[in-house]
Design an enzyme around this catalytic site. Structure first.
Site, PDB file in Angstrom:
ATOM      1  N   GLU A 180     -43.837  30.587  -6.219  1.00 21.71           N
ATOM      2  CA  GLU A 180     -44.464  29.334  -5.748  1.00 21.71           C
ATOM      3  C   GLU A 180     -45.737  29.607  -4.971  1.00 21.71           C
ATOM      4  O   GLU A 180     -45.787  30.581  -4.220  1.00 21.71           O
ATOM      5  CB  GLU A 180     -43.469  28.578  -4.841  1.00 21.71           C
ATOM      6  CG  GLU A 180     -42.272  28.094  -5.602  1.00 21.71           C
ATOM      7  CD  GLU A 180     -41.213  27.456  -4.694  1.00 21.71           C
ATOM      8  OE1 GLU A 180     -41.546  27.149  -3.535  1.00 21.71           O
ATOM      9  OE2 GLU A 180     -40.091  27.287  -5.143  1.00 21.71           O
ATOM     10  N   ARG A 207     -33.589  28.537  -4.756  1.00 22.62           N
ATOM     11  CA  ARG A 207     -34.745  29.431  -4.761  1.00 22.62           C
ATOM     12  C   ARG A 207     -35.024  29.848  -6.199  1.00 22.62           C
ATOM     13  O   ARG A 207     -34.083  30.157  -6.959  1.00 22.62           O
ATOM     14  CB  ARG A 207     -34.487  30.682  -3.911  1.00 22.62           C
ATOM     15  CG  ARG A 207     -34.544  30.443  -2.416  1.00 22.62           C
ATOM     16  CD  ARG A 207     -35.964  30.096  -1.925  1.00 22.62           C
ATOM     17  NE  ARG A 207     -36.018  29.885  -0.500  1.00 22.62           N
ATOM     18  CZ  ARG A 207     -35.924  28.689   0.095  1.00 22.62           C
ATOM     19  NH1 ARG A 207     -35.766  27.595  -0.631  1.00 22.62           N
ATOM     20  NH2 ARG A 207     -36.014  28.588   1.411  1.00 22.62           N
ATOM     21  N   HIS A 214     -41.151  21.664  -5.286  1.00 25.69           N
ATOM     22  CA  HIS A 214     -40.348  22.042  -4.115  1.00 25.69           C
ATOM     23  C   HIS A 214     -40.365  20.921  -3.057  1.00 25.69           C
ATOM     24  O   HIS A 214     -40.907  21.093  -1.960  1.00 25.69           O
ATOM     25  CB  HIS A 214     -40.850  23.367  -3.506  1.00 25.69           C
ATOM     26  CG  HIS A 214     -39.817  24.017  -2.616  1.00 25.69           C
ATOM     27  ND1 HIS A 214     -39.753  25.380  -2.440  1.00 25.69           N
ATOM     28  CD2 HIS A 214     -38.829  23.492  -1.853  1.00 25.69           C
ATOM     29  CE1 HIS A 214     -38.762  25.661  -1.594  1.00 25.69           C
ATOM     30  NE2 HIS A 214     -38.198  24.536  -1.226  1.00 25.69           N
TER      31      HIS A 214
HETATM   32  C1  8YV Z   1     -38.463  23.748   2.683  1.00 23.73           C
HETATM   33  C2  8YV Z   1     -36.285  24.762   1.928  1.00 23.73           C
HETATM   34  O1  8YV Z   1     -39.219  23.540   1.545  1.00 23.73           O
HETATM   35  O2  8YV Z   1     -34.986  24.616   3.877  1.00 23.73           O
HETATM   36  C3  8YV Z   1     -35.290  25.274   2.902  1.00 23.73           C
HETATM   37  O3  8YV Z   1     -34.764  26.374   2.669  1.00 23.73           O
HETATM   38  O4  8YV Z   1     -36.455  25.292   0.887  1.00 23.73           O
HETATM   39  C4  8YV Z   1     -37.053  23.548   2.225  1.00 23.73           C
HETATM   40  O5  8YV Z   1     -36.388  22.688   3.040  1.00 23.73           O
HETATM   41  C5  8YV Z   1     -38.808  25.077   3.266  1.00 23.73           C
HETATM   42  O6  8YV Z   1     -38.275  25.167   4.530  1.00 23.73           O
HETATM   43  C6  8YV Z   1     -40.317  25.326   3.343  1.00 23.73           C
HETATM   44  O7  8YV Z   1     -40.966  24.396   4.111  1.00 23.73           O
END
Ligand code: 8YV
Length: 323
Positions: free
Chosen positions: A260, A231, A278
């Site tokens: 983001e 993150r 991302h």
């Molecule tokens: C996806 C993520 O981008 O699973 C997560 O925590 O950051 C990613 O797999 C997110 O779920 C948003 O779609």
């Protein structure tokens, strides 16, 4: 009796709606012209929420007193206040496990891209500069590097498994030591001082906000490479821009950002940052698997009263429901 009513506050991977089709009544809130009126009209009927990136806090749940499960898409759930949910008797689930390999693959790709400046070299070719001479030798090589993993969980382990055959040594910093052979550092700064790749895989949220700050970047040092697939909030982005511009660290490979989809303008201008939008888990098979797990959590909860993958904050609640 009608079908159970499930709220989907924002757009999600289509497999979620497909999987729930015919088994629940789905309210697609983003398609409603007056979402607040829909929430007020249906407040007593809505029993579950299928959530993508929407922020869900105590105030939101107070508007829906009969919700008992929030099934979130993604392994990270920092946008959901799982403690406030547990206080209201609401179980939160996420989608762990099914994306570990995909995110670890992305992390490894991003690491190689960053160490060997591969996107910059490709741009060099596309810009027609090769005719004028070869791309400059890169200062860094992967060989002999030491990686410090911030947050050795399932994804961190999958990354460790991948880099070990490359000859990269692994250490880690977690709140608590794990039963693994890698060297454990109780102090993040000390680990940063001893390694030259800092790999961030720790969950986001208030507890980890700006954990990687100017002091940690200073400790990582002028040959240090920062990779973040977790993150953006874990890193003080302004401090990172400063560290990259001044040569405090060598380079950074980022898949995630503090705000983001806005990216700090300072990062965009830097030649020593590799920036991905991302995409850690963003393949059709993996996103489908994540969507299917959202569906299974909701249906299992409806059918058997037990969600498959509750988050730790919901553990007590699930135990009580079981008992
Ligand atoms: C996806 C993520 O981008 O699973 C997560 O925590 O950051 C990613 O797999 C997110 O779920 C948003 O779609």
């Amino acid at each position: 009796m009608g079908l159970p009513v499930v709220l989907m506050p924002g757009r999600m991977n289509p497999v979620v709606a497909e999987g729930l089709d015919g088994k629940v009544e789905l309210i697609r809130l983003w398609e409603e012209t007056d979402p607040d009126a829909v929430l007020a009209d249906r407040r007593d009927e809505i029993v579950a929420v299928a959530a993508g990136g929407t922020r869900i806090d105590g105030a939101f749940l107070d508007r829906l007193p009969n919700v008992r499960i929030v099934a979130s898409f993604g392994v990270g759930y920092d946008q959901i206040d799982a403690t406030a949910a547990a206080e209201r008797g609401v179980v939160v689930t996420n989608t762990p496990g099914v994306l570990d390999d995909e995110v670890a693959d992305t992390a490894l790709g991003l690491l190689l891209m960053t160490v060997r400046e591969l996107p910059q070299a490709e741009r060099y070719l596309r810009d027609g500069k090769w005719q004028g001479g070869p791309y400059p030798l890169t200062k860094a090589t992967l060989h002999g590097r030491r990686m410090g993993i911030l947050g050795l969980g399932r994804i961190g382990q999958a990354i460790a498994d991948r880099v070990t055959p490359f000859g990269v040594s692994v250490a880690y910093h977690n709140r608590r030591r794990k039963d693994v052979d890698y060297r454990y550092y109780p102090s993040l700064v000390e680990m940063a001082r001893d390694v030259d790749i800092l790999m961030i895989v720790i969950p986001g949220g208030d507890n980890t906000r700006h954990l990687v700050n100017a002091e940690v970047l200073g400790a990582l040092g002028p040959d240090g490479i920062l990779i973040n697939v977790a993150r953006g909030t874990v890193v003080d982005e302004a401090a990172l821009v400063e560290a990259l511009s001044s040569g405090t660290i060598l380079s950074a490979g980022l898949d995630v950002y503090e705000a983001e989809p806005t990216v700090h303008p300072g990062l965009l201008d830097l030649p020593n940052a590799v920036l991905l939008p991302h995409v850690g888990s963003a393949t059709i098979p993996t996103r489908n698997a994540m969507g299917n797990l959202v569906v299974e959590n909701i249906l299992n909860w409806f059918n058997y009263g037990t969600p498959l993958t509750p988050v730790p904050e919901s553990a007590e609640l699930v135990k009580r429901q079981d008992g």
